[in-house]
Design an enzyme around this catalytic site. Structure first.
Site, PDB file in Angstrom:
ATOM      1  N   ARG A  89      45.763  37.529  27.427  1.00 10.59           N
ATOM      2  CA  ARG A  89      45.381  36.110  27.448  1.00 10.59           C
ATOM      3  C   ARG A  89      44.437  35.742  26.293  1.00 10.59           C
ATOM      4  O   ARG A  89      43.501  36.464  25.987  1.00 10.59           O
ATOM      5  CB  ARG A  89      44.707  35.783  28.786  1.00 10.59           C
ATOM      6  CG  ARG A  89      44.011  34.426  28.814  1.00 10.59           C
ATOM      7  CD  ARG A  89      43.791  33.941  30.205  1.00 10.59           C
ATOM      8  NE  ARG A  89      42.706  34.617  30.898  1.00 10.59           N
ATOM      9  CZ  ARG A  89      42.434  34.411  32.186  1.00 10.59           C
ATOM     10  NH1 ARG A  89      43.175  33.583  32.898  1.00 10.59           N
ATOM     11  NH2 ARG A  89      41.435  35.043  32.765  1.00 10.59           N
ATOM     12  N   ARG A  91      36.080  40.627  38.883  1.00  3.53           N
ATOM     13  CA  ARG A  91      36.565  39.323  39.349  1.00  3.53           C
ATOM     14  C   ARG A  91      37.706  39.484  40.350  1.00  3.53           C
ATOM     15  O   ARG A  91      37.784  38.767  41.339  1.00  3.53           O
ATOM     16  CB  ARG A  91      37.013  38.450  38.169  1.00  3.53           C
ATOM     17  CG  ARG A  91      35.878  38.163  37.215  1.00  3.53           C
ATOM     18  CD  ARG A  91      35.981  36.878  36.442  1.00  3.53           C
ATOM     19  NE  ARG A  91      37.237  36.527  35.825  1.00  3.53           N
ATOM     20  CZ  ARG A  91      37.651  36.939  34.627  1.00  3.53           C
ATOM     21  NH1 ARG A  91      36.937  37.768  33.914  1.00  3.53           N
ATOM     22  NH2 ARG A  91      38.792  36.512  34.148  1.00  3.53           N
ATOM     23  N   ARG A 101      38.753  35.409  25.914  1.00  2.00           N
ATOM     24  CA  ARG A 101      37.594  34.932  26.666  1.00  2.00           C
ATOM     25  C   ARG A 101      36.538  36.031  26.756  1.00  2.00           C
ATOM     26  O   ARG A 101      36.879  37.193  26.922  1.00  2.00           O
ATOM     27  CB  ARG A 101      38.045  34.546  28.076  1.00  2.00           C
ATOM     28  CG  ARG A 101      38.097  33.065  28.303  1.00  2.00           C
ATOM     29  CD  ARG A 101      38.803  32.733  29.570  1.00  2.00           C
ATOM     30  NE  ARG A 101      38.171  33.287  30.761  1.00  2.00           N
ATOM     31  CZ  ARG A 101      38.588  33.013  32.003  1.00  2.00           C
ATOM     32  NH1 ARG A 101      39.594  32.199  32.184  1.00  2.00           N
ATOM     33  NH2 ARG A 101      37.995  33.545  33.036  1.00  2.00           N
ATOM     34  N   ARG A 139      35.837  28.820  45.979  1.00  2.00           N
ATOM     35  CA  ARG A 139      36.072  30.230  45.735  1.00  2.00           C
ATOM     36  C   ARG A 139      35.459  31.074  46.850  1.00  2.00           C
ATOM     37  O   ARG A 139      35.622  32.276  46.874  1.00  2.00           O
ATOM     38  CB  ARG A 139      35.397  30.599  44.426  1.00  2.00           C
ATOM     39  CG  ARG A 139      36.257  31.328  43.435  1.00  2.00           C
ATOM     40  CD  ARG A 139      35.361  31.626  42.258  1.00  2.00           C
ATOM     41  NE  ARG A 139      36.008  32.279  41.185  1.00  2.00           N
ATOM     42  CZ  ARG A 139      36.726  31.696  40.240  1.00  2.00           C
ATOM     43  NH1 ARG A 139      36.933  30.393  40.287  1.00  2.00           N
ATOM     44  NH2 ARG A 139      37.229  32.395  39.260  1.00  2.00           N
ATOM     45  N   LYS A 152      47.350  30.291  37.436  1.00  2.00           N
ATOM     46  CA  LYS A 152      46.791  29.110  38.100  1.00  2.00           C
ATOM     47  C   LYS A 152      46.354  28.037  37.086  1.00  2.00           C
ATOM     48  O   LYS A 152      46.739  26.872  37.223  1.00  2.00           O
ATOM     49  CB  LYS A 152      45.601  29.595  38.940  1.00  2.00           C
ATOM     50  CG  LYS A 152      44.786  28.554  39.624  1.00  2.00           C
ATOM     51  CD  LYS A 152      43.853  29.206  40.631  1.00  2.00           C
ATOM     52  CE  LYS A 152      42.936  30.251  40.013  1.00  2.00           C
ATOM     53  NZ  LYS A 152      41.786  29.706  39.322  1.00  2.00           N
TER      54      LYS A 152
END
Ligand code: ADP
Length: 217
Positions: free
Chosen positions: A123, A166, A155, A86, A10
């Site tokens: 990532r 999450r 991250r 969200r 996204k």
């Protein structure tokens, strides 16, 4: 608006789309990470929640978005929303904020959870400009961002525990938005499996479809 679970691509697609359409990209995750880096009061409060993979309270996020969409660029060009809304309550607040305008398109990028998990584990992001890399596609030089020279790192909230939380929260809080926007006839489902370019082309096709339907140029 772009929806999609963690690892759906996204954020990456929103950055590309923002460049292609010259429309500001509003990412609540990026905005919050900037607050954390600047050690603002909000950033200090938000950090604990983010590191645990939990959501920040609706009232804080809604205020932050409301302030952002009132800025000149968003008022004149419109915007691409990434990471907001969200929850259903955030979606309803957004509807109120935008009256009498409204969201044109909701793009849902769909990927199986197994693919998402693999992508998140590899990532890496630039701490300065938030550009996204992966261990299989690192920056050219020494984990230094190709675009701005910032440091490229994992991250803080991309730990296994926070990721699973999450993803579970996404199913519980965010997935219901899909039927909310489908009922309004705004939902465009995009297959998110494939290269960045392939997915970007699918999104472009959906946008063309939207314009055809609404006879805009
Ligand atoms: P991801 O999609 O991988 O969870 P984001 O960068 O969109 O990453 O968000 C990172 C974190 O920021 C979230 O886990 C949450 O703590 C917080 N956050 C971002 N957007 C929202 C939102 N709309 N409402 C509540 N919390 C949010």
């Amino acid at each position: 608006m772009v929806l999609g679970k963690q690892g759906s691509g996204k954020g990456t697609q929103c950055v590309k789309l923002s460049r292609r359409l010259a429309i500001p990209h509003i990412s609540t995750g990026d905005m919050l990470r900037a607050e954390v880096r600047a050690r603002t009061e909000l950033g200090i409060k938000a950090r604990e929640f983010m590191d645990r993979g939990e959501l920040i309270s609706d009232s804080i996020i809604i205020k932050m978005v409301e302030k952002r969409i009132e800025l000149d660029d968003a008022r004149t060009r419109g915007f691409i929303l990434d990471g907001f809304p969200r929850t259903l309550s955030q979606a309803k607040s957004l509807d109120e904020m935008l009256l009498p305008q409204a969201i044109d398109m909701v793009i849902d990028i769909e990927v199986p959870t197994a693919v998402a998990l693999k992508r998140i584990a590899s990532r890496r992001i630039c701490v300065d400009c938030q550009a996204v890399y992966s261990t299989s596609k690192p920056p050219k030089v020494n984990w230094t961002c190709n675009l701005c020279g910032g440091e490229v790192v994992q991250r803080d909230d991309d730990t296994q525990e926070a990721i699973l939380k999450r993803l579970a929260l996404y199913e519980k809080e965010t997935a219901p938005l899909i039927s909310y926007y489908q009922e309004q006839g705004k939902l465009y489902r995009i297959n998110g499996v494939g290269s960045e370019e392939v997915v970007a082309n699918r999104i472009d096709k959906a946008i063309q479809e939207y314009f055809k339907k609404h006879e805009k140029k």
